[in-house]
Structure formats: structure tokens, C-alpha cells
Scaffold this motif. Structure first.
Motif, PDB file in Angstrom:
ATOM      1  N   LYS A 178       0.853  -0.837  -0.082  1.00  0.00           N
ATOM      2  CA  LYS A 178       0.079  -0.034   0.226  1.00  0.00           C
ATOM      3  C   LYS A 178       0.887   1.477   0.122  1.00  0.00           C
ATOM      4  O   LYS A 178       0.580   2.332  -0.848  1.00  0.00           O
ATOM      5  CB  LYS A 178      -0.568   0.142   1.341  1.00  0.00           C
ATOM      6  CG  LYS A 178      -1.776  -1.376   1.032  1.00  0.00           C
ATOM      7  CD  LYS A 178      -3.048  -0.588   2.360  1.00  0.00           C
ATOM      8  CE  LYS A 178      -2.577  -1.097   3.893  1.00  0.00           C
ATOM      9  NZ  LYS A 178      -3.568  -0.413   4.407  1.00  0.00           N
ATOM     10  N   ARG A 179       2.154   1.476   1.043  1.00  0.00           N
ATOM     11  CA  ARG A 179       2.639   2.170   0.706  1.00  0.00           C
ATOM     12  C   ARG A 179       3.499   2.639  -0.325  1.00  0.00           C
ATOM     13  O   ARG A 179       3.686   3.662  -0.824  1.00  0.00           O
ATOM     14  CB  ARG A 179       3.974   2.685   2.151  1.00  0.00           C
ATOM     15  CG  ARG A 179       2.970   3.032   3.597  1.00  0.00           C
ATOM     16  CD  ARG A 179       3.889   2.482   4.512  1.00  0.00           C
ATOM     17  NE  ARG A 179       3.187   2.928   6.076  1.00  0.00           N
ATOM     18  CZ  ARG A 179       3.946   3.723   6.382  1.00  0.00           C
ATOM     19  NH1 ARG A 179       5.707   3.578   6.190  1.00  0.00           N
ATOM     20  NH2 ARG A 179       3.593   3.168   7.886  1.00  0.00           N
ATOM     21  N   ALA A 180       4.215   1.776  -1.395  1.00  0.00           N
ATOM     22  CA  ALA A 180       4.315   1.460  -2.071  1.00  0.00           C
ATOM     23  C   ALA A 180       3.866   2.381  -3.193  1.00  0.00           C
ATOM     24  O   ALA A 180       3.991   2.897  -4.414  1.00  0.00           O
ATOM     25  CB  ALA A 180       5.357   0.446  -2.758  1.00  0.00           C
ATOM     26  N   ARG A 181       2.529   1.449  -3.252  1.00  0.00           N
ATOM     27  CA  ARG A 181       1.870   2.071  -4.550  1.00  0.00           C
ATOM     28  C   ARG A 181       1.215   3.797  -4.385  1.00  0.00           C
ATOM     29  O   ARG A 181       1.303   4.391  -5.159  1.00  0.00           O
ATOM     30  CB  ARG A 181       0.506   1.090  -4.288  1.00  0.00           C
ATOM     31  CG  ARG A 181       0.705   0.265  -5.113  1.00  0.00           C
ATOM     32  CD  ARG A 181      -0.666  -0.891  -4.987  1.00  0.00           C
ATOM     33  NE  ARG A 181      -0.377  -2.352  -5.396  1.00  0.00           N
ATOM     34  CZ  ARG A 181      -1.012  -2.955  -5.563  1.00  0.00           C
ATOM     35  NH1 ARG A 181      -2.808  -3.143  -5.148  1.00  0.00           N
ATOM     36  NH2 ARG A 181      -0.918  -4.325  -6.419  1.00  0.00           N
ATOM     37  N   ASP A 182       1.022   4.237  -2.764  1.00  0.00           N
ATOM     38  CA  ASP A 182       0.864   5.055  -2.766  1.00  0.00           C
ATOM     39  C   ASP A 182       1.836   6.864  -2.992  1.00  0.00           C
ATOM     40  O   ASP A 182       1.566   7.346  -3.572  1.00  0.00           O
ATOM     41  CB  ASP A 182       0.522   5.079  -0.788  1.00  0.00           C
ATOM     42  CG  ASP A 182      -1.005   4.585  -0.584  1.00  0.00           C
ATOM     43  OD1 ASP A 182      -1.040   4.541  -1.380  1.00  0.00           O
ATOM     44  OD2 ASP A 182      -0.245   5.237   0.767  1.00  0.00           O
ATOM     45  N   CYS A 183       2.983   5.950  -3.100  1.00  0.00           N
ATOM     46  CA  CYS A 183       4.164   6.704  -3.464  1.00  0.00           C
ATOM     47  C   CYS A 183       4.141   7.345  -4.832  1.00  0.00           C
ATOM     48  O   CYS A 183       4.579   8.072  -5.518  1.00  0.00           O
ATOM     49  CB  CYS A 183       5.838   6.513  -2.571  1.00  0.00           C
ATOM     50  SG  CYS A 183       5.779   7.237  -1.161  1.00  0.00           S
ATOM     51  N   LEU A 184       4.284   5.553  -4.832  1.00  0.00           N
ATOM     52  CA  LEU A 184       4.381   5.986  -7.124  1.00  0.00           C
ATOM     53  C   LEU A 184       3.090   6.569  -7.690  1.00  0.00           C
ATOM     54  O   LEU A 184       3.094   7.402  -8.234  1.00  0.00           O
ATOM     55  CB  LEU A 184       4.230   3.703  -7.057  1.00  0.00           C
ATOM     56  CG  LEU A 184       5.596   3.420  -7.041  1.00  0.00           C
ATOM     57  CD1 LEU A 184       5.065   2.332  -6.968  1.00  0.00           C
ATOM     58  CD2 LEU A 184       6.786   4.051  -7.543  1.00  0.00           C
ATOM     59  N   LYS A 185       2.524   6.087  -6.546  1.00  0.00           N
ATOM     60  CA  LYS A 185       0.793   6.628  -6.911  1.00  0.00           C
ATOM     61  C   LYS A 185       1.053   8.730  -7.255  1.00  0.00           C
ATOM     62  O   LYS A 185       1.135   9.126  -8.663  1.00  0.00           O
ATOM     63  CB  LYS A 185      -0.191   6.516  -6.749  1.00  0.00           C
ATOM     64  CG  LYS A 185      -1.092   7.558  -6.912  1.00  0.00           C
ATOM     65  CD  LYS A 185      -2.270   7.641  -8.045  1.00  0.00           C
ATOM     66  CE  LYS A 185      -2.670   8.519  -8.820  1.00  0.00           C
ATOM     67  NZ  LYS A 185      -4.364   8.427  -9.690  1.00  0.00           N
ATOM     68  N   MET A 186       1.829   9.055  -6.037  1.00  0.00           N
ATOM     69  CA  MET A 186       1.659  10.177  -5.774  1.00  0.00           C
ATOM     70  C   MET A 186       3.152  11.358  -7.229  1.00  0.00           C
ATOM     71  O   MET A 186       3.482  11.505  -7.368  1.00  0.00           O
ATOM     72  CB  MET A 186       2.387  10.861  -4.465  1.00  0.00           C
ATOM     73  CG  MET A 186       1.365  10.450  -3.267  1.00  0.00           C
ATOM     74  SD  MET A 186       1.430  11.092  -1.939  1.00  0.00           S
ATOM     75  CE  MET A 186       1.194  12.771  -1.699  1.00  0.00           C
ATOM     76  N   ALA A 187       3.873   9.972  -7.073  1.00  0.00           N
ATOM     77  CA  ALA A 187       5.169  10.446  -8.366  1.00  0.00           C
ATOM     78  C   ALA A 187       4.331  10.482  -9.443  1.00  0.00           C
ATOM     79  O   ALA A 187       4.654  11.321 -10.680  1.00  0.00           O
ATOM     80  CB  ALA A 187       5.959   9.161  -8.438  1.00  0.00           C
ATOM     81  N   ALA A 188       3.859   9.905  -9.854  1.00  0.00           N
ATOM     82  CA  ALA A 188       2.753   9.776 -10.908  1.00  0.00           C
ATOM     83  C   ALA A 188       2.266  10.915 -11.615  1.00  0.00           C
ATOM     84  O   ALA A 188       2.284  11.863 -12.258  1.00  0.00           O
ATOM     85  CB  ALA A 188       1.874   9.073 -11.388  1.00  0.00           C
ATOM     86  N   ILE A 189       1.808  11.614 -10.871  1.00  0.00           N
ATOM     87  CA  ILE A 189       0.478  13.371 -10.523  1.00  0.00           C
ATOM     88  C   ILE A 189       2.350  13.844 -10.822  1.00  0.00           C
ATOM     89  O   ILE A 189       2.105  14.794 -11.477  1.00  0.00           O
ATOM     90  CB  ILE A 189       0.096  12.785  -9.481  1.00  0.00           C
ATOM     91  CG1 ILE A 189      -1.191  12.147  -9.185  1.00  0.00           C
ATOM     92  CG2 ILE A 189      -0.003  14.710  -9.421  1.00  0.00           C
ATOM     93  CD1 ILE A 189      -1.342  12.277  -7.280  1.00  0.00           C
TER      94      ILE A 189
END
Length: 484
Positions: A178-189
Motif C-alpha cells: 500500500k505504501r509503495a503504491r501510494d508513493c508511486l501514485k504521487m510520483a505519477a501525479i
């Protein structure tokens, strides 16, 4: 001068490098590693490894590891929010990255140690943004705890605090799916979408194997997520010689290699071409006190040898230097961090991690960030070396000046002064009389004043308002999910 090449220093012969490699392969094939994450076990089994699902033990044949190494890129670029801060990772090119995510900080006003809060993360990133030698920022996103912020959301709030205050490359966490996906999502933004992020990686993470020879569930979950997105992964092994690894440094290098290369193999099986670092944080355990010694000279020796092993495998290298067991600015602080920073740089370690920290990396300091930038600037001058050509040999100006003359009024001096000499920003070179007239300040006081000046005057590149809005909205979704 940022990003100059090192590699002038080697500590292992080529024969010794080969012997370490051979024993590393033997460990992987006969001793194996323990992998706790079920999906990674399945991926390894399908990739050709021998897997014991009852014990989670994985045995890696040499051909499988070598195939993974062929797929891992020898160089890659990490893209910053401001393109002038892009980081080109390639053979022997050296970059420094301060370690901002620490539980404790030395308070800028009192000098006392206290818990780090979210405002500190903002200030630390802002100061690092202003420092010339820093390029890879270990932001608040990886902190296990930020005072006043629930632990389940530090990764998103810390990431926003980081990217708002620096336009350099920011690191994030890999601890759990979950944390990894959250950070990757924010980086994608930040990147403008997932496809843009895949094309131009602008986030990276560290995966820490658990020595000896184990890959924990949460870290491996994060590894799988970053590898799927093609974002760089640093395998940061932190062996304590004599405790979690052999007491011999050669044995540490063998075990370290097995832990790193098994991680690299997982990454390449998930997504061939995933950028990786051959990373070390290995050092000794202080056997008198029973804890890690990150400022030990053996850490510097292991950095040099690890850089050689990384080059043998054609992998970029991440090293650890710029820390100390000292608790304040004193002689021990200076010699431990400076020696290990210089050793790692001369070895050609691509990414040198830990500037700004004290007491075995438990504490961060704004003053220390500024002092370490000065040390790193001096080291870059060392890496630059001596330019030898007809003009720099200076025969004509020597002949023109002759015996008893001086060079203060010569065009040759003006032409080469800035190129040849490093001009320190905070080190004192005044006479005692002038130093006393200026307040007789020690280096810590000068660095503290510099930090306060930066915080008052430095303006990082502003974050796009729409991007900031999307990041904040996503953070609120995570808070709602985690804190319900």
C-alpha cells in the motif's frame, strides 16, 4: 562540478574480485536466501530457481543470476522536477544525497535533540535544495515516524512536504504494497501520469534485505511494485560484521553480494530492465558496545570494495558515508565523516548516502547538512584532479614573471583562479585578529546562521498549483483509508 567521476581508488585485485564473485554464486546456489513474500517466491520458481515453499528458502543457479545481470541497466537517469537537477547515473560518476528522514533532529535554536516533525522535513529539504552538491534527496516519505503525524500516513505527508521544498529528485518508501503504491501514485501525479513516470523515472527507493540472507515481506512487496513501474531500486544491505555477517570483510562482501544479487534477480524477473543499485550500508558492529558503527573506517573500506564489485557486475553502486558516532561537531565527527566520504568518492560510488547525520544516523542536523555540503564540495575538487596541458604548465607566465616577481596581476591567474581553487563557503581562513573581531564564531555557529539565512531567503522552485492540489487530495484519500 556536481557529478564528477571517481574510481581512482581500488582496494581489491581483479583476482580477489573474482574470488568474491565465485563464493557469492556458491552461497546463492547452495546456501540460498529466505524470501518471505509469496508472490516473489512464485516469480522465482517460474523463473527457474529452486524453491522450498515450506521453509521459503530459494536456491539461485548462477545462470539465472547472470541472466538477470544482463537485463539490469548499467546506467540510467533519474529525472527531477526541475530538469537542471536530473541525475545521470553512470560508471564512476559521483553524487551525494543527504539522509533527511531521521527520527531525531538537533533543534536549530537550542541545539538539543528532539523528535523530528513535519516542519523539520520541510526545512531540511529546503536547505538541501539550496546546497550545491546535493542531488538525491532522502525526503520525509520514508520516515518511520514524524512527531505529531500518524505513522500510517507519514509516507504521503512527508512526500508532499519534500517535493514542495525541493525540485531535486526525492526518494520514497518501499515498505509494504500500500505504501509503495501510494508513493508511486504521487510520483505519477508529479510526473504527469503513469506513462510519463515509466518513461522518465523520477522516484526511487531503498529495499533493505534482512541480514543474514533474508528478504522480508514488506520490503519485497515494495520491490515488486517499484519494479512493475520501472522505478529505480537501491538494494541497501546493512551487515554488521561479526553480528549479522562474518567478522571478516571479505566474508561480508560475499554475503552482501548474495543478498543484493538475489534482490536484483527478483527485480529483473518482474520487469526486465528495472534500474537497480548495488547498495551497501555495511560496516562493523562495535563489539565493546554491541551496536553499529557507521563512522568506522571499515565502512569506508567496504564502500571501496563494493564499488569494485558493482563495476564487475556492470551495476551502479550506492554507498554510505558522511555519518559518525559522534553526537556533536567535534574532531571525531569531522574525521569519521570526511574520511569515509573521500574514500567512497575516490572509489567511484555513484550515490553516496548519509550526509547530514550524526550518532549512527539516528539524528539529522541542519547545521551538519551545510557543513557536509562544504566537505562534498572539497571532495569534488579532489575528483576534478589536475589539468595538465601547455597552458596550465604555465611556462610562459613563469618566464614572464621571472625570479622575485609575483603572479597577482597576471591574466593567467585571473583565467584559472576559479577553475583551480575551491572557495569554501563557511570554513574560516581569516587571521585570528579578524576572526575575533567577527565574533570568534565556531563552525557550528556559522553553519547555524547559514541555515537560518537559507530558511528565511531561499525559495525553491514552486510546485505547480494543480499538481499540489492533486497531491493533497490523494493524501486525504490515504488518510481516510488508513485512519478510519
Amino acid at each position: 562540478m556536481v557529478g564528477l567521476k571517481g574510481g581512482q581508488l581500488e582496494i581489491l585485485s581483479q583476482d580477489e574480485v573474482c574470488k568474491i564473485h565465485q563464493k557469492t554464486m556458491e552461497v546463492l546456489e547452495k546456501v540460498g536466501v529466505k524470501v518471505m513474500e509469496p508472490n516473489a517466491l512464485r516469480i522465482l520458481k517460474e523463473g527457474g530457481a529452486e524453491v522450498d515453499f515450506r521453509t521459503n528458502r530459494v536456491f539461485l543457479p548462477e545462470h539465472l543470476v547472470k541472466d538477470a545481470l544482463k537485463k539490469a541497466p548499467g546506467e540510467f537517469t533519474l529525472h527531477a522536477r526541475n530538469p537542471k537537477y536530473d541525475v545521470k547515473i553512470e560508471k564512476k560518476r559521483v553524487y551525494f544525497g543527504p539522509m533527511i528522514g531521521r527520527i531525531y533532529i538537533l533543534d536549530l535554536d537550542t541545539g538539543k535533540r528532539r523528535m523530528t516533525n513535519l516542519k523539520d522535513v520541510e526545512d531540511l529539504c529546503k536547505v538541501a535544495d539550496a546546497m550545491e552538491t546535493y542531488r538525491l534527496i532522502h525526503g520525509g516519505a520514508v520516515m518511520p515516524n514524524i512527531d505529531g503525524v500518524p505513522g500510517k500516513v507519514t509516507h504521503v505527508l512527508g512526500y508532499i512536504a519534500s517535493v514542495k521544498n525541493t525540485s531535486k529528485v526525492v526518494k520514497a518508501t518501499a515498505r509494504g504494497t500500500k505504501r509503495a503504491r501510494d508513493c508511486l501514485k504521487m510520483a505519477a501525479i508529479l510526473a504527469g501520469g503513469e506513462e510519463e513516470l515509466r518513461k522518465k523515472p523520477m522516484i526511487y527507493t531503498t529495499v533493505n534485505p534482512i541480514s543474514p540472507l533474508q528478504h522480508a515481506t514488506d520490503m519485497t512487496e515494495g520491490l515488486l511494485e517499484y519494479a512493475k513501474m520501472g522505478q529505480p531500486v537501491d538494494f541497501g544491505v546493512e551487515i554488521q560484521a561479526g553480528a549479522t555477517g562474518p567478522v571478516t570483510l571479505a566474508g561480508v562482501l560475499v554475503q552482501q553480494g548474495a543478498e543484493i544479487l538475489s534482490g536484483v534477480t527478483i527485480a529483473q524477473l518482474v520487469n526486465p530492465g528495472t534500474p537497480v543499485f548495488y547498495g551497501t550500508c555495511s560496516t562493523i558492529m562495535d563489539m565493546k558496545r554491541g551496536h553499529i558503527a557507521l563512522g568506522a573506517i571499515e565502512a569506508g573500506i567496504l564502500n571501496v570494495a563494493s564499488a569494485q564489485m558493482a563495476r564487475y557486475y556492470n551495476l551502479p553502486c550506492r554507498g554510505t558515508a558522511g555519518d559518525t558516532e559522534s553526537k556533536l561537531i567535534d574532531v571525531q565527527n569531522g574525521y569519521e565523516r570526511a574520511m569515509n566520504l573521500l574514500l567512497a568518492s575516490l572509489a567511484g560510488v555513484n550515490y553516496i548516502f548519509y550526509p547530514g547525520t550524526l550518532e549512527s544516523a539516528r539524528t539529522i542536523s541542519l547545521e551538519q547538512l551545510i557543513i557536509d555540503d562544504e566537505i562534498c564540495g572539497m571532495i569534488y575538487r579532489v575528483l576534478k584532479g589536475i589539468k595538465v596541458d601547455e597552458d596550465t604548465l604555465a611556462y610562459d607566465v613563469i618566464a614572464q614573471t621571472g625570479p622575485g616577481g609575483h603572479y597577482l596581476d597576471k591574466m593567467h591567474t585571473l583565467k584559472y583562479l576559479m577553475e583551480e581553487q575551491y572557495f569554501p563557503k563557511i570554513s574560516d581562513r581569516e587571521t585570528r585578529e579578524n576572526w575575533e573581531k567577527a565574533g570568534a564564531k565556531d563552525l557550528w555557529q556559522v553553519a547555524r546562521e547559514k541555515a537560518k539565512e537559507i530558511l528565511a531567503k531561499h525559495e525553491p522552485d514552486p510546485l505547480d498549483k494543480e499538481v499540489e492540489k492533486q497531491l493533497i487530495e490523494y493524501a486525504k484519500e490515504v488518510e481516510k483509508r488508513e485512519l478510519k
